[in-house]
Scaffold this motif. Structure first.
Motif, PDB file in Angstrom:
ATOM      1  N   LEU A   1       0.846  -1.193   0.000  1.00  0.00           N
ATOM      2  CA  LEU A   1       0.000   0.000   0.000  1.00  0.00           C
ATOM      3  C   LEU A   1       0.885   1.248   0.000  1.00  0.00           C
ATOM      4  O   LEU A   1       1.783   1.381   0.847  1.00  0.00           O
ATOM      5  CB  LEU A   1      -0.892   0.000   1.256  1.00  0.00           C
ATOM      6  CG  LEU A   1      -1.976   1.081   1.313  1.00  0.00           C
ATOM      7  CD1 LEU A   1      -3.055   0.809   0.262  1.00  0.00           C
ATOM      8  CD2 LEU A   1      -2.611   1.134   2.697  1.00  0.00           C
ATOM      9  N   TYR A   2       0.646   2.150  -0.981  1.00  0.00           N
ATOM     10  CA  TYR A   2       1.324   3.437  -1.064  1.00  0.00           C
ATOM     11  C   TYR A   2       0.329   4.547  -0.754  1.00  0.00           C
ATOM     12  O   TYR A   2      -0.866   4.440  -1.081  1.00  0.00           O
ATOM     13  CB  TYR A   2       1.880   3.685  -2.470  1.00  0.00           C
ATOM     14  CG  TYR A   2       3.129   2.912  -2.817  1.00  0.00           C
ATOM     15  CD1 TYR A   2       4.390   3.408  -2.478  1.00  0.00           C
ATOM     16  CD2 TYR A   2       3.056   1.703  -3.483  1.00  0.00           C
ATOM     17  CE1 TYR A   2       5.563   2.709  -2.816  1.00  0.00           C
ATOM     18  CE2 TYR A   2       4.207   0.992  -3.826  1.00  0.00           C
ATOM     19  CZ  TYR A   2       5.453   1.500  -3.490  1.00  0.00           C
ATOM     20  OH  TYR A   2       6.588   0.814  -3.813  1.00  0.00           O
ATOM     21  N   ASP A   3       0.830   5.656  -0.130  1.00  0.00           N
ATOM     22  CA  ASP A   3      -0.034   6.832   0.007  1.00  0.00           C
ATOM     23  C   ASP A   3       0.045   7.652  -1.278  1.00  0.00           C
ATOM     24  O   ASP A   3       0.815   7.326  -2.200  1.00  0.00           O
ATOM     25  CB  ASP A   3       0.324   7.650   1.252  1.00  0.00           C
ATOM     26  CG  ASP A   3       1.736   8.241   1.206  1.00  0.00           C
ATOM     27  OD1 ASP A   3       2.329   8.312   0.106  1.00  0.00           O
ATOM     28  OD2 ASP A   3       2.254   8.646   2.272  1.00  0.00           O
ATOM     29  N   SER A   4      -0.728   8.726  -1.364  1.00  0.00           N
ATOM     30  CA  SER A   4      -0.804   9.495  -2.605  1.00  0.00           C
ATOM     31  C   SER A   4       0.499  10.231  -2.925  1.00  0.00           C
ATOM     32  O   SER A   4       0.694  10.671  -4.057  1.00  0.00           O
ATOM     33  CB  SER A   4      -1.962  10.491  -2.529  1.00  0.00           C
ATOM     34  OG  SER A   4      -1.776  11.372  -1.423  1.00  0.00           O
ATOM     35  N   ALA A   5       1.393  10.373  -1.914  1.00  0.00           N
ATOM     36  CA  ALA A   5       2.681  11.015  -2.153  1.00  0.00           C
ATOM     37  C   ALA A   5       3.721  10.037  -2.687  1.00  0.00           C
ATOM     38  O   ALA A   5       4.818  10.436  -3.063  1.00  0.00           O
ATOM     39  CB  ALA A   5       3.191  11.654  -0.856  1.00  0.00           C
ATOM     40  N   GLY A   6       3.374   8.727  -2.708  1.00  0.00           N
ATOM     41  CA  GLY A   6       4.295   7.723  -3.233  1.00  0.00           C
ATOM     42  C   GLY A   6       5.106   7.015  -2.187  1.00  0.00           C
ATOM     43  O   GLY A   6       6.049   6.285  -2.529  1.00  0.00           O
ATOM     44  N   THR A   7       4.774   7.152  -0.895  1.00  0.00           N
ATOM     45  CA  THR A   7       5.516   6.483   0.170  1.00  0.00           C
ATOM     46  C   THR A   7       4.922   5.106   0.438  1.00  0.00           C
ATOM     47  O   THR A   7       3.702   4.969   0.599  1.00  0.00           O
ATOM     48  CB  THR A   7       5.474   7.307   1.469  1.00  0.00           C
ATOM     49  OG1 THR A   7       6.052   8.591   1.214  1.00  0.00           O
ATOM     50  CG2 THR A   7       6.245   6.613   2.583  1.00  0.00           C
ATOM     51  N   LEU A   8       5.774   4.070   0.470  1.00  0.00           N
ATOM     52  CA  LEU A   8       5.315   2.717   0.759  1.00  0.00           C
ATOM     53  C   LEU A   8       4.975   2.608   2.245  1.00  0.00           C
ATOM     54  O   LEU A   8       5.839   2.764   3.103  1.00  0.00           O
ATOM     55  CB  LEU A   8       6.392   1.691   0.393  1.00  0.00           C
ATOM     56  CG  LEU A   8       6.037   0.226   0.622  1.00  0.00           C
ATOM     57  CD1 LEU A   8       4.863  -0.190  -0.266  1.00  0.00           C
ATOM     58  CD2 LEU A   8       7.248  -0.676   0.349  1.00  0.00           C
ATOM     59  N   LEU A   9       3.708   2.342   2.559  1.00  0.00           N
ATOM     60  CA  LEU A   9       3.259   2.237   3.950  1.00  0.00           C
ATOM     61  C   LEU A   9       3.442   0.828   4.489  1.00  0.00           C
ATOM     62  O   LEU A   9       3.761   0.645   5.671  1.00  0.00           O
ATOM     63  CB  LEU A   9       1.783   2.640   4.054  1.00  0.00           C
ATOM     64  CG  LEU A   9       1.434   4.041   3.534  1.00  0.00           C
ATOM     65  CD1 LEU A   9      -0.052   4.298   3.669  1.00  0.00           C
ATOM     66  CD2 LEU A   9       2.233   5.099   4.299  1.00  0.00           C
ATOM     67  N   ALA A  10       3.208  -0.200   3.668  1.00  0.00           N
ATOM     68  CA  ALA A  10       3.339  -1.584   4.122  1.00  0.00           C
ATOM     69  C   ALA A  10       3.386  -2.478   2.902  1.00  0.00           C
ATOM     70  O   ALA A  10       2.876  -2.135   1.829  1.00  0.00           O
ATOM     71  CB  ALA A  10       2.156  -1.975   5.009  1.00  0.00           C
TER      72      ALA A  10
END
Length: 462
Positions: free
Chosen positions: A354-363
């Motif tokens: 799962l990525y947030d809208s800024a492109g950071t991988l959350l998990a």
């Protein structure tokens, strides 16, 4: 090449389905083969969409002209799915030439062994018809059948919308016209009594005060006074439960009752239109349609009933599917759907995250074992708090000898532009972001997104 034909029966829109031909060994396992007459030529999978009647036709290389390290080979024809989600597969041995209906060249796989080889049963020529056997004995009576449907249930199936009481009411026709007047009845024997009664009524109704109480009532609450003779108007208003607004005029200034166009009313949605800003979270079927909340999940890319086809993923490509969050919640599950199993995954190089809208991988989570079976997948990730009104991307990357085939929506020409209509690359609904990947990177650049040529893969979070 040999032509193989078939027809999909029962599908409402067969032209949206996909028929695939895959080379397998005699045990039904996918294998790699080479065209015997063309050195180095690898036999490829074949895909086609039936026409609107369900008819399809494929030109396939005869199995006798294919060499494989697995030995003898067959073709596996996949025609959509059964109601329980199981792929409809038929194994065939393609002859050297001609045009053949799929059922006439069917091969039945068996667990029986001959030495170190599997036994395959191929359709032979039909023998002569044998003599008719003697008639069998009558069978025992069957169990009573289930009760038939009620007339109301049949009406609902035929399109009636409403309760059973409403359906019963609909059976009553409109009131008929008034019938013709019957002939006059015979005169009764009490004519004298009727004449006396009519006279008494006339006398009573024309008397100024037949009961002797009209003068008293008029002195207490005269109709002609229009309540002006009330001892206390304010007390009467209080007793009637009327507040102060009962004596105020309608207007738009202080000390008046507000009208609908009063500028003092701000932020209210007008009956003729307006805008709701922010997110709108609903439960159940409040919008008259199936929503993620009605299925116990936080968000999905679209109703899974619309995922009517599938596409094989490319090794090393990062696929992104956007999900829009309606309410603040915590995400612990990612749902994705394998329509055709993969095989021989590269260890540690198959992930869902799962990525947030800024492109950071959350998990992210490894799914090596999950690609080898065709079904809906539920992947657990560490809990992630998501924000109402925001969007996130479910991300997938696969590396295998045979990558999985995932379910999707439309795959028509131009779908990449249509599903991302009006969106910038950094907000695409369905996209790819990088190739040659062996794992999901810690961050991606959303503006580098490239639209996929299909609406998918399907995904949901919860």
């Amino acid at each position: 090449m040999t032509t193989v034909t078939g027809r999909l029966i029962g599908a409402p829109h067969p032209e949206r389905m996909e028929v695939t031909a895959t080379l397998v060994d005699v045990t039904g396992r996918r294998t790699i083969g080479y065209a015997a007459g063309i050195p180095g030529e690898v036999v490829q999978d074949q895909r086609i969409h039936p026409d609107s009647t369900g008819a399809w036709s494929l030109d396939l290389l005869p199995n006798t002209e294919i060499t494989s390290d697995a030995g003898d080979t067959l073709w596996c024809i996949t025609e959509g799915r059964a109601p329980d989600g199981t792929p409809n597969r038929t194994y065939i041995a393609v002859p050297a030439s001609g045009s053949h209906w799929i059922g006439s060249i069917r091969a039945d796989l068996s667990d029986a062994q001959s030495g170190q080889s599997a036994v395959v049963y191929l359709a032979g020529q039909a023998g002569p018809q044998g003599p008719e056997g003697p008639a069998g004995q009558d069978g025992a009576d069957g169990a009573p059948g289930a009760d038939g449907k009620s007339a109301y249930e049949i009406a609902v199936e035929e399109g009636f919308a409403g309760t059973e009481a409403e359906w019963l009411a609909s059976l009553v026709g409109p009131k008929g016209d008034t019938g013709a007047q019957g002939p006059p009845g015979a005169d009764g024997s009490n004519a004298d009594a009727e004449a006396y009664t009519d006279a008494a009524i006339t006398t009573h109704t024309t008397a100024p005060d037949p009961h002797g109480d009209r003068a008293y009532a008029d002195s207490k609450l005269a109709k002609a006074s229009n309540l002006a003779d009330l001892p206390s108007v304010s007390t009467a208003r209080t007793n009637l439960g009327l507040g102060g607004a009962a004596v105020l005029s309608v207007g738009t200034s202080a000390g008046t009752v507000a009208a609908g166009n009063d500028p003092r009313i701000t932020g209210a949605l007008q009956a003729t239109g307006g805008t709701i800003s922010g997110n709108l979270a609903v439960t159940g079927n409040a919008l008259g349609m199936d929503t993620p909340a009605a299925h116990g999940v936080a968000a999905w890319c679209y109703d899974p009933a619309l995922a009517v086809n599938s596409t094989q993923m490319s090794n090393g490509t990062v696929y992104l599917t956007r999900v829009n969050i309606a309410a603040n919640t915590s995400i612990t599950k990612i749902y994705w759907w394998v329509g055709g199993e993969g095989f021989s995954p590269v260890v540690g190089q198959n992930q869902v995250g799962l990525y947030d809208s800024a492109g950071t991988l959350l998990a992210s989570t490894n799914v090596d074992a999950a690609i080898s079976s065709a079904t809906l997948k539920t992947t657990t990730i560490p809990g992630q708090t998501v924000t109402a009104g925001a969007f996130y991307w479910v991300a997938m990357v696969f590396n295998a000898s045979g990558p999985p085939t995932l379910t999707r929506g439309s795959g028509w020409t131009g779908v990449g532009t249509a599903v991302n209509l009006g969106l910038s690359a950094s907000t695409f609904r369905f996209a790819m972001n990088g190739t040659g990947r062996t794992a999901l990177p810690a961050s991606i650049t959303p503006s580098a997104n490239v639209a996929t040529d299909f609406a998918g893969p399907w995904a949901a979070v919860g």
